[in-house]
Design a protein around this motif. Structure first.
Motif, PDB file in Angstrom:
ATOM      1  N   UNK A  80       0.933  -1.169  -0.132  1.00  0.00           N
ATOM      2  CA  UNK A  80      -0.060  -0.209   0.137  1.00  0.00           C
ATOM      3  C   UNK A  80       1.124   1.270  -0.034  1.00  0.00           C
ATOM      4  N   UNK A  81       1.780   1.247   0.827  1.00  0.00           N
ATOM      5  CA  UNK A  81       2.675   2.558   0.894  1.00  0.00           C
ATOM      6  C   UNK A  81       3.549   2.759  -0.157  1.00  0.00           C
ATOM      7  N   UNK A  82       4.188   1.714  -0.857  1.00  0.00           N
ATOM      8  CA  UNK A  82       4.694   1.827  -2.170  1.00  0.00           C
ATOM      9  C   UNK A  82       4.207   2.545  -2.971  1.00  0.00           C
ATOM     10  N   UNK A  83       2.875   2.119  -3.197  1.00  0.00           N
ATOM     11  CA  UNK A  83       1.846   2.841  -4.182  1.00  0.00           C
ATOM     12  C   UNK A  83       1.676   4.254  -4.071  1.00  0.00           C
ATOM     13  N   UNK A  84       1.249   4.360  -2.390  1.00  0.00           N
ATOM     14  CA  UNK A  84       0.825   5.697  -2.057  1.00  0.00           C
ATOM     15  C   UNK A  84       2.111   6.855  -2.228  1.00  0.00           C
ATOM     16  N   UNK A  85       3.266   6.226  -1.853  1.00  0.00           N
ATOM     17  CA  UNK A  85       4.568   7.092  -2.085  1.00  0.00           C
ATOM     18  C   UNK A  85       4.620   7.505  -3.608  1.00  0.00           C
ATOM     19  N   UNK A  86       4.466   6.399  -4.362  1.00  0.00           N
ATOM     20  CA  UNK A  86       4.658   6.797  -5.839  1.00  0.00           C
ATOM     21  C   UNK A  86       3.481   7.844  -6.279  1.00  0.00           C
ATOM     22  N   UNK A  87       2.412   7.878  -5.532  1.00  0.00           N
ATOM     23  CA  UNK A  87       1.123   8.782  -6.046  1.00  0.00           C
ATOM     24  C   UNK A  87       1.642  10.116  -5.379  1.00  0.00           C
ATOM     25  N   UNK A  88       2.375  10.187  -4.420  1.00  0.00           N
ATOM     26  CA  UNK A  88       2.828  11.557  -3.792  1.00  0.00           C
ATOM     27  C   UNK A  88       3.818  12.081  -4.833  1.00  0.00           C
ATOM     28  N   UNK A  89       4.833  11.125  -5.103  1.00  0.00           N
ATOM     29  CA  UNK A  89       5.772  11.530  -5.838  1.00  0.00           C
ATOM     30  C   UNK A  89       5.304  12.138  -7.251  1.00  0.00           C
ATOM     31  N   UNK A  90       4.293  11.527  -7.668  1.00  0.00           N
ATOM     32  CA  UNK A  90       3.568  12.176  -8.871  1.00  0.00           C
ATOM     33  C   UNK A  90       2.767  13.304  -8.643  1.00  0.00           C
ATOM     34  N   UNK A  91       2.691  13.748  -7.425  1.00  0.00           N
ATOM     35  CA  UNK A  91       1.658  14.767  -6.951  1.00  0.00           C
ATOM     36  C   UNK A  91       0.307  14.679  -7.683  1.00  0.00           C
ATOM     37  N   UNK A  92      -0.008  13.513  -7.305  1.00  0.00           N
ATOM     38  CA  UNK A  92      -1.552  13.146  -7.708  1.00  0.00           C
ATOM     39  C   UNK A  92      -2.624  13.897  -6.881  1.00  0.00           C
ATOM     40  N   UNK A  93      -3.501  14.704  -7.519  1.00  0.00           N
ATOM     41  CA  UNK A  93      -4.341  15.343  -6.853  1.00  0.00           C
ATOM     42  C   UNK A  93      -5.881  14.561  -6.567  1.00  0.00           C
ATOM     43  N   UNK A  94      -6.509  15.273  -5.540  1.00  0.00           N
ATOM     44  CA  UNK A  94      -7.867  14.449  -5.223  1.00  0.00           C
ATOM     45  C   UNK A  94      -8.797  15.355  -5.174  1.00  0.00           C
TER      46      UNK A  94
END
Length: 319
Positions: free
Chosen positions: A83-97
């Protein structure tokens, strides 16, 4: 069903959401692992383990209980790391919600709970604040958005598939009758202390029958894991507890107190706080869940391969 009111289906290899009814808010919040810049805390691990632990305590004893809990702990840790691997990648890519989407998810959760009061009570039972839940929804949405970008663009879920899934898995969308329980457990301190424990249980039962507060007596005398919460076990369904307990609980009305129940753990006294009738969720209530389930199945192998690549280049440290 361990309280799947608040957070619906997760994404398989993404976000375990094991809703449980009696996870404690009093957990030491220390870091047990770090995945890139994302921390895994003891609170997270314990919250996901709590419903499993409560269920296993009613089914296993001794070495088998220890082995089952250790196995579950390993699986939870593995899942949290992914879970944290994917979440970390999402933050790195500045995914917005979109914040309005989060508002909608909160609204759905309240609707499924039946009322705002029951929603807030369920949050409290799980040691969560509304802010915690919103943050969890946000993380979940970030992960889903990233997966959509990396994998989901190649995966579609049609209305026909959703309708077929609902019709073919109708049993999954029924909330069985549930009972909100409190429990006082008196454990004998030794074989020689069995009579002393039984006498104490009898004395407590008499005091309860005279109108003393169940929660107060549970805090004072219970040896159960939920004693600090006034013996609150949360919502349970038939089959969650030992058969001899199930049988007794089935015959109790709201507000009533059981006689003393003996199990290998000791002497129990139960109070039924509330009964929730069996109900089936309409398609509109679970459409989002079904879409997630279908998406999860289609994406499973692709996500597994992608997470494997993320893990190769990740920093993972256990504390």
């Amino acid at each position: 069903m361990k309280r799947s009111i608040l957070i619906p289906y997760a994404l398989g290899l993404v976000f375990i959401i094991l809703m449980t009814a009696s996870s404690s808010a009093e957990v030491i919040d220390r870091i047990v692992a770090v995945v890139n810049n994302e921390a895994i805390t003891q609170r997270e691990v314990d919250r996901f383990l709590a419903p499993i632990y409560e269920q296993y305590r009613a089914l296993y004893y001794g070495d088998e209980l220890v082995a089952r809990i250790e196995e579950a702990k390993q699986k939870v840790m593995e899942q949290l790391i992914e879970d944290k691997l994917i979440l970390s990648e999402a933050r790195l890519r500045n995914i917005e919600v979109d914040e309005t989407d989060l508002d909608g998810r909160i609204g759905e959760a309240i609707k499924r709970a039946g009322s705002k009061e029951r929603f807030e009570a369920a949050l409290k039972e799980q040691g969560l604040s509304l802010r915690d839940l919103r943050a969890r929804y946000k993380d979940q949405a970030m992960v889903r958005k990233l997966i959509d970008q990396k994998i989901g663009a190649k995966i579609t879920v049609t209305p026909v598939e959703v309708n077929n899934y609902y019709n073919n898995h109708s049993g999954e969308f029924i909330q069985p009758e549930q009972v909100k329980l409190r429990n006082i457990l008196i454990r004998p301190r030794s074989e020689a202390g069995v009579k002393e424990a039984l006498d104490l249980a009898k004395d407590i039962l008499i005091r309860l029958q005279k109108g003393e507060d169940f929660a107060a007596l549970a805090k004072e005398y219970s040896s159960g894991p939920n004693a600090s919460e006034g013996g609150l076990m949360g919502y349970v369904k038939r089959g969650d507890l030992l058969p001899e307990i199930d049988k007794i609980i089935a015959g109790l009305e709201e507000g009533s107190i059981s006689d003393i129940v003996q199990t290998p753990l000791g002497y129990h006294i139960f109070k039924v706080e509330e009964r929730s009738e069996r109900k089936a969720y309409a398609l509109s209530d679970v459409r989002h869940d079904i879409e997630e389930a279908i998406f999860r199945e289609k994406a499973k192998e692709k996500i597994k391969s992608w997470v494997g690549d993320l893990k190769k280049n990740a920093y993972i440290s256990f504390k």
